[in-house]
Design a protein around this motif. Structure first.
Motif, PDB file in Angstrom:
ATOM      1  N   TYR A 222      47.777  94.859 -73.966  1.00 44.17           N
ATOM      2  CA  TYR A 222      47.648  94.832 -72.932  1.00 44.17           C
ATOM      3  C   TYR A 222      48.157  93.803 -71.904  1.00 44.17           C
ATOM      4  O   TYR A 222      47.003  93.143 -71.638  1.00 44.17           O
ATOM      5  CB  TYR A 222      46.613  96.207 -72.488  1.00 44.17           C
ATOM      6  CG  TYR A 222      47.844  96.587 -70.900  1.00 44.17           C
ATOM      7  CD1 TYR A 222      48.410  97.363 -71.067  1.00 44.17           C
ATOM      8  CD2 TYR A 222      47.232  96.017 -69.781  1.00 44.17           C
ATOM      9  CE1 TYR A 222      49.338  98.307 -70.410  1.00 44.17           C
ATOM     10  CE2 TYR A 222      48.287  97.504 -68.623  1.00 44.17           C
ATOM     11  CZ  TYR A 222      49.468  98.393 -68.733  1.00 44.17           C
ATOM     12  OH  TYR A 222      49.410  98.918 -67.844  1.00 44.17           O
ATOM     13  N   ARG A 402      55.926  96.851 -72.516  1.00 45.03           N
ATOM     14  CA  ARG A 402      54.815  97.250 -72.894  1.00 45.03           C
ATOM     15  C   ARG A 402      54.329  98.671 -72.558  1.00 45.03           C
ATOM     16  O   ARG A 402      52.841  99.120 -72.290  1.00 45.03           O
ATOM     17  CB  ARG A 402      53.773  96.413 -72.737  1.00 45.03           C
ATOM     18  CG  ARG A 402      53.721  95.095 -73.895  1.00 45.03           C
ATOM     19  CD  ARG A 402      53.387  95.929 -75.778  1.00 45.03           C
ATOM     20  NE  ARG A 402      53.254  95.045 -76.653  1.00 45.03           N
ATOM     21  CZ  ARG A 402      52.766  94.828 -76.743  1.00 45.03           C
ATOM     22  NH1 ARG A 402      50.804  95.017 -76.346  1.00 45.03           N
ATOM     23  NH2 ARG A 402      51.794  93.394 -77.838  1.00 45.03           N
ATOM     24  N   GLY A 403      55.053  99.302 -71.329  1.00 37.23           N
ATOM     25  CA  GLY A 403      54.759 100.442 -71.161  1.00 37.23           C
ATOM     26  C   GLY A 403      55.068 100.209 -69.061  1.00 37.23           C
ATOM     27  O   GLY A 403      55.870  99.271 -69.254  1.00 37.23           O
TER      28      GLY A 403
END
Length: 601
Positions: A222, A402-403
């Motif tokens: 993350y 990543r999101g």
């Protein structure tokens, strides 16, 4: 004069402290409330203690015992909570007796405290509660079990709720005591196994805790919070969290530490959520952005915003503890949420952070006494580190897909790259709205210097219009009370002098005020910048000074007024013209200002 404690209360206090520091019972002990007063005490005359389903441990007010005996009695009650013995059964006395046998066997095995009974370990079989309960239903309650009960020989009234005090036990769905005890047991067993294995300190550190695994996940998977997570130390000590009254988690920017209470028994997904919550507090500089707001309510407002983002981004799982979250506040800033919740005083009693009731989980707020030793350079370096980590994390997060990221969160992170405008620049911008640049005209009334090459040719001088200069002034109400720091006075007056001189304000109307108003008249900027005598130094009443300028015949009606104060003044101020306030960064006005407020520092 405080009444001295009797010997009985001293023994109880020693037992309480010993249990709170016990590696196995400490977590549950810190979550219960202990009462020993005589009024409304439900403990039977021949009993020792009563534990309620709501986590209250009542002790007999008149009974005398050693600290070791009180430790045994209180541990007995704590284990009823930890083992979830609160159930509705057709035979409550038999069920209570069965639970007493299980608890007594457990306490004998771990040898905690001094037993209050003479029952031996051979009499206590290694059965669970249900097995004991079935046996008692068939054969009756043996006489020897009466000595095991801390609530008297009849096994009645042991697991009572707060209302009524006596009656059938009430099953409690909340299993936080069981989770806390399980986490403490795992921690104690893990520590014992590591020590018995003979591993070195370095080898022990290689065995990562669940919180360390959660931090490693942020670093590896993350990127938005990875760099920030690497810059914080994790503190997972029960005693440290107890000392700081941390129920679940908290963060300290000055120490660069994240405190996680192992007694909260969070899952891996819950740890990710909690850690991301605390990291966003630091990364978005929430502690530094509090201004003159109430720190706890500001913390709560930030919690509402952060929790909404994390739930929307699906970072981990929110812990089941009454988290601050309201879908109606989606896309609202922390400042807007603060304004909404600060108006509802009844709501404040229901607010809870990850630290606990009425306690901010940002530890560096007002009231922490060890912040004075923090170097300014360290604070500045940390601020730069947070800005850099969040901006780089945002770029990596977006470039690597990543999101999902909420738009408001991305905007706040990008805003970190724009440092706030200094207070003196903001003050100058406010003044610029009243004092535009002066147009100059050529005049031969007063000649300029002649050029050396053509000394016989006169040269005109450029001068400002005298009519424009006549009304070019502003008023300064200077709080000269004893509470005003000389450094604050000098800083404010210096900024005013520099501005007036650079904008060609020929004179400034200066009024001192404490309990009375002192008219300083018109003062040239260069006189303000030099040493000058400040009158007053008594209390603070600003209204007479404002009235003096409002009624002065020689003061222009359109001239603005700047009030320099530390905020320790009367709770109201009436100014019917353009005005602003200049005050220290930590100051707070006792009324809602109508004009802008500029903060020095």
């Amino acid at each position: 004069m405080a009444k001295p404690l009797d010997a009985g209360q001293i023994a109880v206090n020693v037992a309480v402290n010993n249990l709170r520091s016990h590696p196995l019972m400490g977590g549950v002990m810190r979550e219960v409330r202990v009462y020993r007063q005589s009024q409304s005490n439900p403990v039977p005359v021949d009993g020792w203690a009563v534990v309620t389903s709501t986590g209250i441990l009542w002790l007999h007010p008149m009974r005398r015992a050693t600290p070791a005996q009180w430790m045994y009695v209180m541990a007995h009650g704590l284990l009823h909570l930890a083992f979830r013995h609160f159930r509705v059964t057709p035979r409550p006395a038999m069920w209570n007796a069965a639970c007493d046998c299980v608890v007594a066997r457990f306490l004998c095995d771990i040898k905690l405290g001094e037993p209050i009974h003479n029952v031996t370990l051979e009499q206590l079989r290694a059965w669970n509660e249900d097995r004991y309960f079935r046996d008692f239903m068939e054969t009756g309650i043996p006489d020897w079990t009466r000595d095991l009960s801390i609530a008297g020989p009849k096994h009645e009234g042991m697991f009572v709720d707060e209302k009524p005090y006596f009656g059938a036990p009430i099953f409690v769905a909340d299993n936080r005591y069981a989770k806390t005890f399980a986490a403490s047991m795992l921690e104690a067993v893990d520590d014992a196994l590591k020590r018995a294995s003979g591993l070195s300190t370095t080898e022990l550190r290689l065995n990562k805790t669940p919180a360390q695994l959660a931090r490693a996940w942020f670093i590896d998977h993350y990127p938005l919070l990875g760099a920030l997570a690497a810059g914080f130390e994790l503190v997972e000590e029960s005693q440290a969290c107890h000392r700081l009254d941390i129920a679940v988690a908290a963060i300290s920017d000055s120490e660069r530490k994240i405190y996680l209470n192992p007694g909260a028994a969070l899952t891996a997904s819950e740890l990710r959520f909690v850690m991301a919550h605390e990291l966003l507090h630091a990364g978005l500089r929430h502690t530094a952005r509090v201004g003159n707001r109430d720190f706890f309510l500001w913390n709560v407002a930030c919690d509402f915003v952060i929790n909404g983002w994390l739930i929307e981004m699906q970072v981990g799982v929110a812990p089941d503890m009454g988290l601050l979250y309201d879908p109606a506040l989606k896309n609202q800033s922390a400042e807007t949420v603060y304004d909404l919740i600060s108006r509802d005083l009844r709501l404040r009693r229901k607010l809870i952070t990850l630290r606990g009731d009425q306690s901010p989980d940002m530890l560096d707020g007002p009231g922490r006494h060890d912040q004075t030793n923090i170097p300014v350079a360290a604070t500045t370096d940390f601020d730069a580190f947070c800005r850099r980590a969040m901006l780089q994390g945002l770029d990596l997060h977006l470039s690597q897909n990543r999101g999902f990221l909420p738009g408001n969160l991305a905007e706040e992170i990008r805003a970190l790259s724009q440092p706030p405008i200094p207070w003196d620049v903001q003050l100058a911008q406010w003044f610029d709205g009243f004092f535009g640049p002066l147009e100059r005209t050529r005049t031969y009334a007063r000649l300029s210097r002649r050029q050396a090459s053509t000394p016989d040719i006169p040269r005109p001088r450029y001068v400002a219009d005298a009519q424009l200069l006549s009304g070019r002034t502003f008023g300064v109400v200077l709080d000269s009370s004893g509470s005003m720091d000389a450094k604050i006075l000098g800083q404010g007056l210096g900024a005013i002098a520099a501005y007036a001189f650079s904008r060609e304000v020929p004179l400034v109307r200066l009024v001192y005020c404490d309990a009375h108003a002192y008219d300083g008249g018109y003062v040239a900027p260069e006189a303000i910048g030099n040493r000058m005598r400040v009158q007053g130094r008594g209390g603070t009443v600003l209204q007479p000074a404002a009235d003096l300028l409002a009624t002065a015949q020689d003061f222009p009606k359109a001239a603005p007024i700047l009030v320099i104060t530390d905020g320790f003044c009367e709770p109201s101020l009436r100014l019917n013209r353009e005005h602003a306030f200049l005050m220290p960064k930590s100051g707070k006005l006792p009324f809602a200002p109508r004009g802008p407020v500029f903060r020095m520092g």
